[in-house]
Motif scaffolding. Structure first.
Motif, PDB file in Angstrom:
ATOM      1  N   PHE A  33      -1.407  -2.038   6.457  1.00  0.00           N
ATOM      2  CA  PHE A  33      -0.503  -1.481   7.613  1.00  0.00           C
ATOM      3  C   PHE A  33       1.015  -1.743   7.391  1.00  0.00           C
ATOM      4  O   PHE A  33       1.666  -0.666   7.840  1.00  0.00           O
ATOM      5  N   SER A  34       1.440  -2.682   6.804  1.00  0.00           N
ATOM      6  CA  SER A  34       2.642  -3.055   6.528  1.00  0.00           C
ATOM      7  C   SER A  34       3.303  -2.110   5.590  1.00  0.00           C
ATOM      8  O   SER A  34       4.633  -1.801   5.150  1.00  0.00           O
ATOM      9  N   SER A  35       2.514  -1.319   4.906  1.00  0.00           N
ATOM     10  CA  SER A  35       2.737  -0.163   3.886  1.00  0.00           C
ATOM     11  C   SER A  35       3.301   1.150   4.655  1.00  0.00           C
ATOM     12  O   SER A  35       3.766   2.245   3.701  1.00  0.00           O
ATOM     13  N   TYR A  36       2.940   1.254   5.622  1.00  0.00           N
ATOM     14  CA  TYR A  36       3.160   2.490   6.465  1.00  0.00           C
ATOM     15  C   TYR A  36       4.342   2.539   7.269  1.00  0.00           C
ATOM     16  O   TYR A  36       4.826   1.514   7.935  1.00  0.00           O
ATOM     17  N   PHE A  37       5.205   3.609   7.261  1.00  0.00           N
ATOM     18  CA  PHE A  37       6.330   3.727   8.161  1.00  0.00           C
ATOM     19  C   PHE A  37       5.572   4.408   9.366  1.00  0.00           C
ATOM     20  O   PHE A  37       4.853   5.072   9.429  1.00  0.00           O
ATOM     21  N   CYS A 100       2.439   8.207  18.596  1.00  0.00           N
ATOM     22  CA  CYS A 100       2.588   7.433  17.505  1.00  0.00           C
ATOM     23  C   CYS A 100       2.056   8.129  16.016  1.00  0.00           C
ATOM     24  O   CYS A 100       0.892   8.687  16.335  1.00  0.00           O
ATOM     25  N   ALA A 101       2.689   8.018  15.042  1.00  0.00           N
ATOM     26  CA  ALA A 101       2.379   8.534  13.872  1.00  0.00           C
ATOM     27  C   ALA A 101       2.434   7.391  12.770  1.00  0.00           C
ATOM     28  O   ALA A 101       3.437   6.565  12.829  1.00  0.00           O
ATOM     29  N   ALA A 102       1.481   7.691  11.544  1.00  0.00           N
ATOM     30  CA  ALA A 102       1.916   6.612  10.618  1.00  0.00           C
ATOM     31  C   ALA A 102       2.091   7.441   9.254  1.00  0.00           C
ATOM     32  O   ALA A 102       1.359   8.736   8.962  1.00  0.00           O
ATOM     33  N   ARG A 103       3.028   7.206   8.309  1.00  0.00           N
ATOM     34  CA  ARG A 103       3.247   7.754   7.105  1.00  0.00           C
ATOM     35  C   ARG A 103       3.349   6.735   5.991  1.00  0.00           C
ATOM     36  O   ARG A 103       3.992   5.877   6.014  1.00  0.00           O
ATOM     37  N   TRP A 104       2.398   7.147   5.118  1.00  0.00           N
ATOM     38  CA  TRP A 104       2.149   6.278   3.971  1.00  0.00           C
ATOM     39  C   TRP A 104       3.365   6.044   3.095  1.00  0.00           C
ATOM     40  O   TRP A 104       4.159   7.001   3.054  1.00  0.00           O
ATOM     41  N   GLY A 105       3.854   4.828   2.493  1.00  0.00           N
ATOM     42  CA  GLY A 105       5.041   4.562   1.760  1.00  0.00           C
ATOM     43  C   GLY A 105       6.062   4.024   2.643  1.00  0.00           C
ATOM     44  O   GLY A 105       6.127   4.143   3.821  1.00  0.00           O
ATOM     45  N   GLY A 106       7.284   3.960   1.944  1.00  0.00           N
ATOM     46  CA  GLY A 106       8.366   3.074   2.611  1.00  0.00           C
ATOM     47  C   GLY A 106       9.351   4.111   3.317  1.00  0.00           C
ATOM     48  O   GLY A 106       9.695   3.462   4.430  1.00  0.00           O
TER      49      GLY A 106
END
Length: 128
Positions: A33-37, A100-106
């Motif tokens: 989870f912490s890897s997702y923006f 709510c949305a999640a994007r892989w990477g920093g």
């Protein structure tokens, strides 16, 4: 199974406050989870979905659309796989479905198409 589940929406008078939550679940998020923006978007009737706020995995970086700066605060708790949107001094123009949305990477993005996972949305209605 990947899921983003928003909660906390509702009806509030102008000037009021709400706190939205987005809980991430599933194997994809269990250890990364912490890897997702994470971003919060909103969509008003008849309008395109727009970026409202975003936060990097470490919480070091946050960004906001100009119309909510100073009123909204995004935060996250990686131990709980949850991201929040604290909304103060709400205005009728904030009325929308919030996603709510999640994007892989920093790195973050203002563009919905660049996000990998989406929640179903929660309605926020601000009365004048």
């Amino acid at each position: 199974q990947v899921q983003l589940l928003e909660s906390g929406g509702g009806l509030v008078q102008a000037g009021g406050s709400l706190r939205l939550s987005c809980a991430a679940s599933g194997r994809t998020f269990s250890s990364t989870f912490s890897s997702y923006f994470m971003g919060w978007f909103r969509q008003a009737p008849g309008k395109e979905r727009e970026f409202a706020a975003g936060i990097s995995g470490s919480s070091r970086n946050t960004n906001y659309v100009d119309s909510v700066k100073g009123r909204f605060t995004i935060s996250r708790d990686n131990a709980k796989n949850t991201v929040y949107l604290h909304m103060n001094d709400l205005k009728p123009e904030d009325t929308a479905v919030y996603y709510c949305a999640a994007r892989w990477g920093g790195s973050g993005s203002y563009y919905p198409r660049e996000y990998d996972y989406w929640g179903q949305g929660t309605q926020v209605t601000v009365s004048s």
